[in-house]
Design an enzyme around this catalytic site. Structure first.
Site, PDB file in Angstrom:
ATOM      1  N   ASN A   1       9.265   4.792   2.780  1.00 61.34           N
ATOM      2  CA  ASN A   1       9.246   4.342   4.172  1.00 61.34           C
ATOM      3  C   ASN A   1      10.637   3.871   4.544  1.00 61.34           C
ATOM      4  OD1 ASN A   1       6.191   3.905   5.061  1.00 61.34           O
ATOM      5  ND2 ASN A   1       6.387   3.423   2.888  1.00 61.34           N
TER       6      ASN A   1
ATOM      7  N   HIS B   1       5.876   4.893  12.457  1.00 58.31           N
ATOM      8  CA  HIS B   1       5.737   4.855  10.999  1.00 58.31           C
ATOM      9  C   HIS B   1       6.620   5.981  10.458  1.00 58.31           C
ATOM     10  CE1 HIS B   1       3.263   4.214   7.226  1.00 58.31           C
ATOM     11  NE2 HIS B   1       3.758   5.425   6.986  1.00 58.31           N
TER      12      HIS B   1
ATOM     13  N   ARG C   1       0.839  -1.208   0.000  1.00 59.60           N
ATOM     14  CA  ARG C   1       0.000   0.000   0.000  1.00 59.60           C
ATOM     15  C   ARG C   1       0.878   1.263   0.000  1.00 59.60           C
ATOM     16  NH1 ARG C   1      -0.684   4.711   2.643  1.00 59.60           N
ATOM     17  NH2 ARG C   1      -0.175   3.656   4.597  1.00 59.60           N
ATOM     18  N   ASP C   2       1.486   1.572   1.120  1.00 60.27           N
ATOM     19  CA  ASP C   2       2.249   2.829   1.215  1.00 60.27           C
ATOM     20  C   ASP C   2       3.436   2.805   0.254  1.00 60.27           C
ATOM     21  OD1 ASP C   2       2.730   5.334   2.167  1.00 60.27           O
ATOM     22  OD2 ASP C   2       3.394   4.725   4.168  1.00 60.27           O
TER      23      ASP C   2
ATOM     24  N   CYS D   1       4.526   9.747  -0.271  1.00 55.41           N
ATOM     25  CA  CYS D   1       3.122  10.085  -0.066  1.00 55.41           C
ATOM     26  C   CYS D   1       2.710  11.058  -1.158  1.00 55.41           C
ATOM     27  CB  CYS D   1       2.904  10.703   1.311  1.00 55.41           C
ATOM     28  SG  CYS D   1       1.182  11.167   1.574  1.00 55.41           S
TER      29      CYS D   1
ATOM     30  N   HIS E   1       9.091   7.698   7.671  1.00 52.66           N
ATOM     31  CA  HIS E   1       9.667   7.787   6.327  1.00 52.66           C
ATOM     32  C   HIS E   1      11.133   8.211   6.493  1.00 52.66           C
ATOM     33  CE1 HIS E   1       6.045   7.249   3.704  1.00 52.66           C
ATOM     34  NE2 HIS E   1       5.500   7.305   4.909  1.00 52.66           N
TER      35      HIS E   1
HETATM   36  C1  LIG Z   1     -11.255  10.916   1.224  1.00 51.17           C
HETATM   37  C2  LIG Z   1     -11.546  11.221  -0.226  1.00 51.17           C
HETATM   38  C3  LIG Z   1     -12.306  10.079  -0.847  1.00 51.17           C
HETATM   39  C4  LIG Z   1     -12.381  12.474  -0.265  1.00 51.17           C
HETATM   40  O1  LIG Z   1     -12.421  12.981  -1.584  1.00 51.17           O
HETATM   41  P1  LIG Z   1     -13.595  13.908  -2.103  1.00 51.17           P
HETATM   42  O2  LIG Z   1     -13.315  14.275  -3.497  1.00 51.17           O
HETATM   43  O3  LIG Z   1     -13.813  15.004  -1.114  1.00 51.17           O
HETATM   44  O4  LIG Z   1     -14.805  12.887  -2.022  1.00 51.17           O
HETATM   45  P2  LIG Z   1     -16.308  13.045  -2.385  1.00 51.17           P
HETATM   46  O5  LIG Z   1     -17.080  12.402  -1.264  1.00 51.17           O
HETATM   47  O6  LIG Z   1     -16.659  14.465  -2.750  1.00 51.17           O
HETATM   48  O7  LIG Z   1     -16.456  12.134  -3.700  1.00 51.17           O
HETATM   49  C5  LIG Z   1     -15.871  12.512  -4.921  1.00 51.17           C
HETATM   50  C6  LIG Z   1     -15.849  11.303  -5.862  1.00 51.17           C
HETATM   51  O8  LIG Z   1     -14.987  10.301  -5.324  1.00 51.17           O
HETATM   52  C7  LIG Z   1     -15.723   9.097  -5.101  1.00 51.17           C
HETATM   53  N1  LIG Z   1     -15.252   8.500  -3.846  1.00 51.17           N
HETATM   54  C8  LIG Z   1     -15.307   9.043  -2.631  1.00 51.17           C
HETATM   55  N2  LIG Z   1     -14.794   8.195  -1.751  1.00 51.17           N
HETATM   56  C9  LIG Z   1     -14.421   7.086  -2.426  1.00 51.17           C
HETATM   57  C10 LIG Z   1     -13.821   5.870  -2.033  1.00 51.17           C
HETATM   58  N3  LIG Z   1     -13.521   5.615  -0.767  1.00 51.17           N
HETATM   59  N4  LIG Z   1     -13.557   4.961  -2.981  1.00 51.17           N
HETATM   60  C11 LIG Z   1     -13.861   5.198  -4.274  1.00 51.17           C
HETATM   61  N5  LIG Z   1     -14.432   6.358  -4.701  1.00 51.17           N
HETATM   62  C12 LIG Z   1     -14.711   7.289  -3.768  1.00 51.17           C
HETATM   63  C13 LIG Z   1     -17.164   9.542  -4.993  1.00 51.17           C
HETATM   64  O9  LIG Z   1     -18.026   8.459  -5.297  1.00 51.17           O
HETATM   65  C14 LIG Z   1     -17.201  10.649  -6.017  1.00 51.17           C
HETATM   66  O10 LIG Z   1     -17.229  10.052  -7.316  1.00 51.17           O
HETATM   67  P3  LIG Z   1     -17.927  10.783  -8.561  1.00 51.17           P
HETATM   68  O11 LIG Z   1     -19.341  11.004  -8.119  1.00 51.17           O
HETATM   69  O12 LIG Z   1     -17.168  12.062  -8.762  1.00 51.17           O
HETATM   70  O13 LIG Z   1     -17.735   9.795  -9.667  1.00 51.17           O
HETATM   71  C15 LIG Z   1     -10.240  11.462  -1.020  1.00 51.17           C
HETATM   72  O14 LIG Z   1      -9.647  12.617  -0.517  1.00 51.17           O
HETATM   73  C16 LIG Z   1      -9.279  10.319  -0.934  1.00 51.17           C
HETATM   74  O15 LIG Z   1      -9.531   9.238  -1.463  1.00 51.17           O
HETATM   75  N6  LIG Z   1      -8.177  10.527  -0.262  1.00 51.17           N
HETATM   76  C17 LIG Z   1      -7.188   9.465  -0.032  1.00 51.17           C
HETATM   77  C18 LIG Z   1      -5.828   9.981  -0.139  1.00 51.17           C
HETATM   78  C19 LIG Z   1      -4.854   8.868   0.117  1.00 51.17           C
HETATM   79  O16 LIG Z   1      -5.125   7.712  -0.104  1.00 51.17           O
HETATM   80  N7  LIG Z   1      -3.661   9.262   0.579  1.00 51.17           N
HETATM   81  C20 LIG Z   1      -2.625   8.333   0.848  1.00 51.17           C
HETATM   82  C21 LIG Z   1      -2.909   7.469   2.018  1.00 51.17           C
HETATM   83  S1  LIG Z   1      -2.591   8.251   3.580  1.00 51.17           S
HETATM   84  C22 LIG Z   1      -0.882   8.069   3.793  1.00 51.17           C
HETATM   85  O17 LIG Z   1      -0.204   7.620   2.905  1.00 51.17           O
HETATM   86  C23 LIG Z   1      -0.286   8.400   5.111  1.00 51.17           C
HETATM   87  C24 LIG Z   1       0.003   7.157   5.948  1.00 51.17           C
HETATM   88  C25 LIG Z   1      -1.285   6.410   6.288  1.00 51.17           C
HETATM   89  O18 LIG Z   1       0.822   6.237   5.245  1.00 51.17           O
HETATM   90  C26 LIG Z   1       0.717   7.535   7.248  1.00 51.17           C
HETATM   91  C27 LIG Z   1       1.836   8.553   7.081  1.00 51.17           C
HETATM   92  O19 LIG Z   1       2.860   8.267   6.432  1.00 51.17           O
HETATM   93  O20 LIG Z   1       1.653   9.635   7.589  1.00 51.17           O
END
Ligand SMILES: CC(C)(COP(=O)([O-])OP(=O)([O-])OC[C@H]1O[C@@H](n2cnc3c(N)ncnc32)[C@H](O)[C@@H]1OP(=O)([O-])[O-])[C@@H](O)C(=O)NCCC(=O)NCCSC(=O)C[C@@](C)(O)CC(=O)[O-]
Length: 350
Positions: free
Chosen positions: A284, A242, A42-43, A275, A244
């Site tokens: 990481n 966690h 994933r990450d 990220c 990086h």
């Molecule tokens: C949270 C949202 C979804 C808000 O995103 P948004 O655009 O505000 O969502 P929305 O509710 O307005 O929906 C917009 C569109 O996205 C779809 N949608 C909405 N939700 C989903 C879903 N779950 N799966 C699939 N589709 C989804 C939804 O159906 C819609 O589709 P449309 O009508 O336009 O066709 C977005 O910002 C997002 O997906 N963010 C994720 C970002 C991410 O994955 N970042 C990396 C992971 S975190 C990380 O790496 C840090 C970590 C964990 O490792 C720790 C560290 O290192 O600190």
């Protein structure tokens, strides 16, 4: 009972903010097993620009399972518009071979993501029993990563957690940018503590403290941990490191947190990762270096370092990247030297 009171007193002594030798020595006498959470599927892969084939992701998970790691983060049910690389998570999760002794958490940002997982589990029961939810300690990062404020994200995640638990899933929490934010700079440890408490209160069984941009140093991650201990009243064992490795401090931070009593470390073979919302952040901390150092320091991880080295080298080759694990590259070079020497000696005998 005795162990719990020891943990509490450790938490209190850590809280005093004095990382004295005595505190560290007390921590070192605690259980020496460190749980490795392998986050490379994933990450590690989420930031790759070229889409990695689903079959390669499944093969990575299969190979990791053979290394002895107890947790493999398999993917994320986030919006594919935001993180295209994770768009095939349903296929990965339904296609991966699973072992009953391993957990395969997937990231879930909102109810839409949880519903996607729920649908998948209807036809592929038992493929995972755990989700990971995530938020941040700075407003700007939270907005960039999940398009909402910290308070909004916590409201969302509370609903997700309640439903996930009702589905029988375990819930792990992440706090990002605990040691610095790419947009705001230094992050107040108190903010980290408050978010950790919110995640614990909503029912996370573990909270992972993320140095997302890999700019923390031991004293900075210690402050984040101390504030989290104070706000949650949980033992250090409740938290995961966690880290990086952008500024090459990842391993120092991990070892420091382990000495302070943390017993879970997130890492990625080959140092894969980055990220999407943290410009300039590299991968990481690599699992190979973490496991090498922990074993050398007398901790146990239950993992096979040689096998981890092989997986790190294999996946780096598959995605056309240099293997970013220093320990991995060094061990491969030593192996080659030994093999060359043996071949030379063999020829001389002929
Ligand atoms: C949270 C949202 C979804 C808000 O995103 P948004 O655009 O505000 O969502 P929305 O509710 O307005 O929906 C917009 C569109 O996205 C779809 N949608 C909405 N939700 C989903 C879903 N779950 N799966 C699939 N589709 C989804 C939804 O159906 C819609 O589709 P449309 O009508 O336009 O066709 C977005 O910002 C997002 O997906 N963010 C994720 C970002 C991410 O994955 N970042 C990396 C992971 S975190 C990380 O790496 C840090 C970590 C964990 O490792 C720790 C560290 O290192 O600190």
């Amino acid at each position: 009972m005795h162990r719990i009171s020891t943990l509490r007193s450790l938490a209190r002594s850590t809280l005093s903010g004095v990382s004295s030798r005595r505190t560290l020595a007390t921590a070192a006498t605690r259980g020496n097993f460190v749980k490795i959470v392998e986050v490379s599927p994933r990450d590690g892969l989420q930031n790759e620009k070229t889409i990695v084939p689903t079959a390669t992701k499944i093969e990575l998970i299969r190979r990791l399972a053979e290394t002895g790691v107890p947790v493999i983060e398999a993917g994320s049910f986030v919006s594919p518009k935001w993180v295209p690389q994770m768009g095939d998570t349903p296929q990965v999760v339904s296609g991966m071979p699973v072992s009953p002794s391993i957990s395969y958490p997937v990231l879930v940002p909102n109810m839409r993501g949880l519903e996607g997982l729920q649908k998948l589990l209807e036809t592929h029961k038992g493929q995972t029993d755990e989700i990971a939810i995530f938020t941040a300690a700075s407003e700007s990062f939270c907005k960039a990563n999940t398009n909402c404020s910290i308070a909004e994200s916590l409201t969302r995640l509370e609903e997700v957690t309640a439903k996930a638990k009702a589905m029988g899933l375990k819930v792990r929490g992440y706090v990002s940018v605990v040691a610095g934010c790419p947009y705001e700079g230094a992050v107040d440890p108190e903010a980290v503590g408050r978010v950790s408490k919110a995640l614990k209160d909503m029912g996370c069984y573990e909270v992972s403290l993320g140095d997302t941009i890999g700019a923390g140093t031991p004293s900075v991650v210690e402050a984040a941990l101390n504030a989290s201990l104070k706000h949650t009243n949980a033992p250090a064992e409740y938290f995961a490191a966690h880290c990086h490795d952008t500024m090459n401090t990842g391993l120092a931070n991990v070892l420091h947190m382990v000495r302070l009593g943390v017993r879970t470390v997130d890492a990625a073979v080959g140092g894969l990762g980055g990220c999407p919302y943290s410009p300039g952040a590299t991968g990481n901390i690599d699992t190979e270096s973490v496991v090498f150092a922990l074993h050398a320091e007398g901790y146990e991880t239950g993992t096979d370092l040689n096998k981890l080295v092989d997986v790190g080298e294999w996946i780096s080759g598959e995605i056309g990247r240099r293997n970013m694990s220093n320990a991995g590259r060094a061990m491969l070079a030593q192996r080659k030297l030994k093999a060359d020497k043996a071949a030379k000696e063999g020829k001389q005998r002929l």
